[in-house]
Design a protein around this motif. Structure first.
Motif, PDB file in Angstrom:
ATOM      1  N   ALA A  10       0.973  -1.260   0.327  1.00 49.67           N
ATOM      2  CA  ALA A  10       0.563  -0.260   0.571  1.00 49.67           C
ATOM      3  C   ALA A  10       0.910   1.129   0.112  1.00 49.67           C
ATOM      4  CB  ALA A  10      -1.204   0.762   1.507  1.00 49.67           C
ATOM      5  N   ILE A  11       2.215   1.515   0.603  1.00 48.02           N
ATOM      6  CA  ILE A  11       2.929   2.528   0.875  1.00 48.02           C
ATOM      7  C   ILE A  11       3.407   2.366  -0.192  1.00 48.02           C
ATOM      8  CG2 ILE A  11       5.326   3.179   1.411  1.00 48.02           C
ATOM      9  CD1 ILE A  11       4.367   1.784   4.768  1.00 48.02           C
ATOM     10  N   ALA A  12       3.815   1.589  -1.201  1.00 46.26           N
ATOM     11  CA  ALA A  12       4.739   1.489  -2.925  1.00 46.26           C
ATOM     12  C   ALA A  12       3.095   2.067  -3.732  1.00 46.26           C
ATOM     13  CB  ALA A  12       4.967  -0.230  -2.558  1.00 46.26           C
ATOM     14  N   LEU A  13       2.310   1.916  -2.992  1.00 49.06           N
ATOM     15  CA  LEU A  13       1.537   1.944  -4.000  1.00 49.06           C
ATOM     16  C   LEU A  13       1.592   3.670  -3.694  1.00 49.06           C
ATOM     17  CD1 LEU A  13      -0.684   1.070  -6.663  1.00 49.06           C
ATOM     18  CD2 LEU A  13      -2.207   0.733  -5.062  1.00 49.06           C
ATOM     19  N   LEU A  14       0.966   4.170  -3.009  1.00 50.30           N
ATOM     20  CA  LEU A  14       0.816   5.700  -2.071  1.00 50.30           C
ATOM     21  C   LEU A  14       2.420   6.744  -3.088  1.00 50.30           C
ATOM     22  CD1 LEU A  14      -0.200   5.774   1.337  1.00 50.30           C
ATOM     23  CD2 LEU A  14      -1.587   6.494  -1.280  1.00 50.30           C
ATOM     24  N   ILE A  15       3.232   5.290  -3.411  1.00 51.98           N
ATOM     25  CA  ILE A  15       4.679   6.107  -3.378  1.00 51.98           C
ATOM     26  C   ILE A  15       4.699   6.173  -5.277  1.00 51.98           C
ATOM     27  CG2 ILE A  15       7.067   6.436  -4.079  1.00 51.98           C
ATOM     28  CD1 ILE A  15       6.941   5.075  -1.357  1.00 51.98           C
ATOM     29  N   VAL A  16       3.600   4.944  -6.148  1.00 56.25           N
ATOM     30  CA  VAL A  16       3.391   5.661  -7.061  1.00 56.25           C
ATOM     31  C   VAL A  16       2.943   6.592  -7.686  1.00 56.25           C
ATOM     32  CG1 VAL A  16       2.714   4.322  -9.466  1.00 56.25           C
ATOM     33  CG2 VAL A  16       3.987   2.967  -7.666  1.00 56.25           C
ATOM     34  N   ALA A  17       1.893   7.025  -6.458  1.00 53.26           N
ATOM     35  CA  ALA A  17       0.710   7.889  -6.723  1.00 53.26           C
ATOM     36  C   ALA A  17       1.517   9.120  -6.906  1.00 53.26           C
ATOM     37  CB  ALA A  17      -0.446   7.980  -6.360  1.00 53.26           C
ATOM     38  N   TRP A  18       2.105   9.172  -6.264  1.00 52.28           N
ATOM     39  CA  TRP A  18       2.623  10.575  -6.095  1.00 52.28           C
ATOM     40  C   TRP A  18       4.730  11.353  -6.765  1.00 52.28           C
ATOM     41  CZ3 TRP A  18       8.659  11.587  -3.952  1.00 52.28           C
ATOM     42  CH2 TRP A  18       9.166  12.468  -3.511  1.00 52.28           C
ATOM     43  N   VAL A  19       4.411  10.037  -7.417  1.00 52.67           N
ATOM     44  CA  VAL A  19       5.693  10.374  -8.380  1.00 52.67           C
ATOM     45  C   VAL A  19       4.901  10.564 -10.117  1.00 52.67           C
ATOM     46  CG1 VAL A  19       7.457   8.932 -10.053  1.00 52.67           C
ATOM     47  CG2 VAL A  19       7.212   8.580  -7.849  1.00 52.67           C
ATOM     48  N   LEU A  20       3.794   9.628 -10.395  1.00 50.32           N
ATOM     49  CA  LEU A  20       3.102   9.913 -12.229  1.00 50.32           C
ATOM     50  C   LEU A  20       2.317  11.024 -11.386  1.00 50.32           C
ATOM     51  CD1 LEU A  20       3.557   6.403 -12.990  1.00 50.32           C
ATOM     52  CD2 LEU A  20       5.567   8.125 -13.466  1.00 50.32           C
ATOM     53  N   PRO A  21       1.973  11.388 -12.418  1.00 50.58           N
ATOM     54  CA  PRO A  21       0.902  12.243 -12.081  1.00 50.58           C
ATOM     55  C   PRO A  21      -1.194  11.564 -12.809  1.00 50.58           C
ATOM     56  CG  PRO A  21       1.994  13.451 -14.140  1.00 50.58           C
ATOM     57  CD  PRO A  21       2.889  12.019 -13.096  1.00 50.58           C
ATOM     58  N   GLY A  22      -0.331  10.758 -13.486  1.00 45.07           N
ATOM     59  CA  GLY A  22      -1.446   9.677 -14.369  1.00 45.07           C
ATOM     60  C   GLY A  22      -1.883   8.855 -13.391  1.00 45.07           C
ATOM     61  N   VAL A  24      -4.154   7.941  -9.350  1.00 42.58           N
ATOM     62  CA  VAL A  24      -4.439   8.640  -8.588  1.00 42.58           C
ATOM     63  C   VAL A  24      -4.729   7.568  -7.289  1.00 42.58           C
ATOM     64  CG1 VAL A  24      -5.898  10.396  -7.885  1.00 42.58           C
ATOM     65  CG2 VAL A  24      -4.872  10.710 -10.033  1.00 42.58           C
ATOM     66  N   VAL A  25      -4.438   8.131  -5.683  1.00 46.16           N
ATOM     67  CA  VAL A  25      -4.998   6.813  -5.171  1.00 46.16           C
ATOM     68  C   VAL A  25      -5.562   8.400  -4.230  1.00 46.16           C
ATOM     69  CG1 VAL A  25      -4.382   5.646  -2.908  1.00 46.16           C
ATOM     70  CG2 VAL A  25      -3.078   5.515  -5.205  1.00 46.16           C
ATOM     71  N   SER A  26      -6.872   7.868  -3.495  1.00 48.45           N
ATOM     72  CA  SER A  26      -7.086   9.147  -2.965  1.00 48.45           C
ATOM     73  C   SER A  26      -7.005   8.387  -0.933  1.00 48.45           C
ATOM     74  CB  SER A  26      -8.733   9.056  -3.002  1.00 48.45           C
ATOM     75  OG  SER A  26      -9.039   7.929  -2.511  1.00 48.45           O
ATOM     76  N   SER A  27      -6.875   7.716  -1.065  1.00 47.69           N
ATOM     77  CA  SER A  27      -6.447   7.876   0.501  1.00 47.69           C
ATOM     78  C   SER A  27      -5.995   7.019   0.883  1.00 47.69           C
ATOM     79  CB  SER A  27      -8.144   7.493   1.051  1.00 47.69           C
ATOM     80  OG  SER A  27      -8.566   7.099   1.157  1.00 47.69           O
ATOM     81  N   PHE A  28      -5.033   6.333   2.078  1.00 47.93           N
ATOM     82  CA  PHE A  28      -4.141   5.735   2.651  1.00 47.93           C
ATOM     83  C   PHE A  28      -4.975   3.960   2.638  1.00 47.93           C
ATOM     84  CE2 PHE A  28      -2.601   2.245   5.227  1.00 47.93           C
ATOM     85  CZ  PHE A  28      -1.759   2.284   5.061  1.00 47.93           C
ATOM     86  N   GLY A  29      -5.870   4.375   3.458  1.00 52.68           N
ATOM     87  CA  GLY A  29      -7.288   3.208   2.717  1.00 52.68           C
ATOM     88  C   GLY A  29      -7.703   2.466   1.372  1.00 52.68           C
ATOM     89  N   SER A  30      -8.035   4.015   0.486  1.00 51.63           N
ATOM     90  CA  SER A  30      -7.973   3.374  -1.125  1.00 51.63           C
ATOM     91  C   SER A  30      -6.692   2.741  -1.280  1.00 51.63           C
ATOM     92  CB  SER A  30      -7.672   4.439  -1.824  1.00 51.63           C
ATOM     93  OG  SER A  30      -9.351   5.167  -1.564  1.00 51.63           O
ATOM     94  N   ALA A  31      -5.002   2.692  -0.684  1.00 51.95           N
ATOM     95  CA  ALA A  31      -4.200   2.647  -1.452  1.00 51.95           C
ATOM     96  C   ALA A  31      -4.651   0.595  -0.102  1.00 51.95           C
ATOM     97  CB  ALA A  31      -3.008   3.098  -0.569  1.00 51.95           C
ATOM     98  N   LEU A  32      -4.335   0.530   0.460  1.00 56.15           N
ATOM     99  CA  LEU A  32      -4.804  -1.031   1.061  1.00 56.15           C
ATOM    100  C   LEU A  32      -6.088  -1.918   0.795  1.00 56.15           C
ATOM    101  CD1 LEU A  32      -4.838   0.448   5.185  1.00 56.15           C
ATOM    102  CD2 LEU A  32      -3.305  -1.259   3.643  1.00 56.15           C
TER     103      LEU A  32
END
Length: 112
Positions: A10-22, A24-32
């Motif tokens: 989930a943290i890796a997915l948040l990092i990907v969303a932070w790096v790439l503008p295309g 979007v992960v809306s929250s940590f719960g969504s990332a989980l």
């Protein structure tokens, strides 16, 4: 251990969303939830796709596996509400970065 790997994905997915503008992960719960769905898709759907496209994978010397990864990543973004992938090329890049980051985080967990 499995719970920690899920959190790291989930943290890796948040990092990907932070790096790439295309992507979007809306929250940590969504990332989980997205990390869980990606894990399930990679465990169930991806092996079937690999088996069905084996001739194409052999002809492309394995490069078609990148396309399969991108399609699974893109599909997860299309079925989840808090996780959005804007197109195939973002999915291809996102799947590659997600794989690298989650592997690096998992290796840090194993080393400690």
């Amino acid at each position: 251990m499995l719970f920690l790997l899920w959190l790291l994905n989930a943290i890796a997915l948040l990092i990907v969303a932070w790096v790439l503008p295309g992507i979007v992960v809306s929250s940590f719960g969504s990332a989980l939830i997205a990390a869980l769905v990606l894990g399930l898709l990679n465990a169930v759907v991806k092996p079937l796709l690999v088996l069905l496209t084996l001739p194409l994978t052999v002809v492309t010397l394995g490069l078609f596996l990148l396309v399969i990864n991108a399609l699974v990543f893109w599909f997860a973004g299309s079925i989840l509400r808090g996780f959005q992938v804007d197109g195939f090329w973002w999915a291809l890049l996102g799947a590659a970065i997600y794989s690298l980051v989650s592997t690096a985080l998992a290796n840090l967990l194993i080393m400690s």
